[in-house]
Design an enzyme around this catalytic site. Structure first.
Site, PDB file in Angstrom:
ATOM      1  CB  SER A 247      -2.388   2.105   3.038  1.00  0.00           C
ATOM      2  OG  SER A 247      -3.498   1.527   3.672  1.00  0.00           O
TER       3      SER A 247
ATOM      4  CE1 TYR B 166       0.269   3.218   7.118  1.00  0.00           C
ATOM      5  CE2 TYR B 166      -2.104   3.215   6.848  1.00  0.00           C
ATOM      6  CZ  TYR B 166      -0.764   2.749   6.512  1.00  0.00           C
ATOM      7  OH  TYR B 166      -0.530   1.589   5.868  1.00  0.00           O
TER       8      TYR B 166
END
Length: 262
Positions: free
Chosen positions: A146, A157
């Site tokens: 990501s 994350y």
């Protein structure tokens, strides 16, 4: 150029997190291009994707496992080899932000849950598939990362996806000698239907809605194209790295974020 429709003829491909979103898109696209697809997810929603592949007359196998555990990853690889005798490709797609908020507002359990969700499935699946691909002396691994490695309100994350990037590069170093390629796609903001099973089952508070909107605003602002991408735009990049068209590419993280390099 190769005939695109036949890029994956006679290939066996695993897609994790295949029940919805990008994972579902990748599974369907692989099947349309001739692959035999193993659909891995812990949700029964993956059965609906299997039905879609059946309508395409594609060979597939559904394996319901919890890939946050090594036992789940091992079972997935074992079932795939039992069914198809080999594994040419694995797309490690499991992951996703559970909570969106400034880091000082996360508690210990939430931080650990984010890492388990977005790093460990890729760690476990790479470990489980390696003996098979080493024995074959070929294989392609595409890890889904990501651009959130540089973002706000999702630091755990970001750390998990930074780990995905690091392991992708390091595994490429270790296993080029075995004919195995490791690459990652760093997905940007992606338009997708509402999740049928939300990662966070609790309704967001007013403050959490503000924090989540902050992610959206920052993602759009950081993209040179100032928009979210589509699932199809992510799928195209993933399939390129999974295909022989990228045969001289390994150890690379490809940002697909409209110019946001993450």
């Amino acid at each position: 150029m190769m005939t695109q429709a036949l890029r994956f003829k006679n290939k066996v491909a695993i897609v994790t997190g295949a029940a919805q979103g990008i994972g579902e898109g990748v599974a369907i696209a692989l099947a349309k291009e001739g692959a035999k697809v193993i659909l891995a997810d812990r949700s029964d929603l993956v059965d609906d994707v299997a039905k879609k592949l059946g309508k395409l007359k594609a060979k597939s196998l559904t394996v319901k496992v919890d890939l946050e555990t090594y036992a789940g990853a091992s079972k997935l690889i074992s079932e795939a080899v039992k069914a198809f005798k080999k594994i040419d490709i694995i797309v490690n797609n499991v992951g996703g932000t559970i909570w969106a908020k400034p880091y000082e507002n996360y508690d210990e359990d939430q931080i650990e849950a984010e890492i388990r969700r977005s790093l460990f499935p890729t760690l476990w699946c790479c470990r489980a598939v390696l003996p098979v691909m080493i024995k074959q002396q070929h294989g392609v691994v595409v890890n889904i990362s990501s651009i959130a490695t540089r973002s706000i309100h999702r630091i755990p994350y970001a750390a998990a996806k930074g780990g995905v990037n690091a392991m992708t590069a390091s595994l490429a170093f270790e296993h080029a000698k075995d004919g195995i390629r490791f690459n990652a796609v760093a997905t940007g903001g992606t338009e997708a239907p509402p999740r049928k099973i939300p990662r966070n089952k609790n309704k967001l508070s007013k403050q959490e809605e503000v924090w989540y909107q902050g992610i959206i605003d920052q993602t759009i602002d950081s993209s040179l194209m100032h928009r979210y991408g589509t699932i199809e735009e992510q799928v195209r990049a993933i399939l390129f790295l999974a295909s022989d068209e990228s045969s001289y590419i390994t150890g690379t993280v490809l940002p697909v974020g409209g110019g946001d390099l993450g």
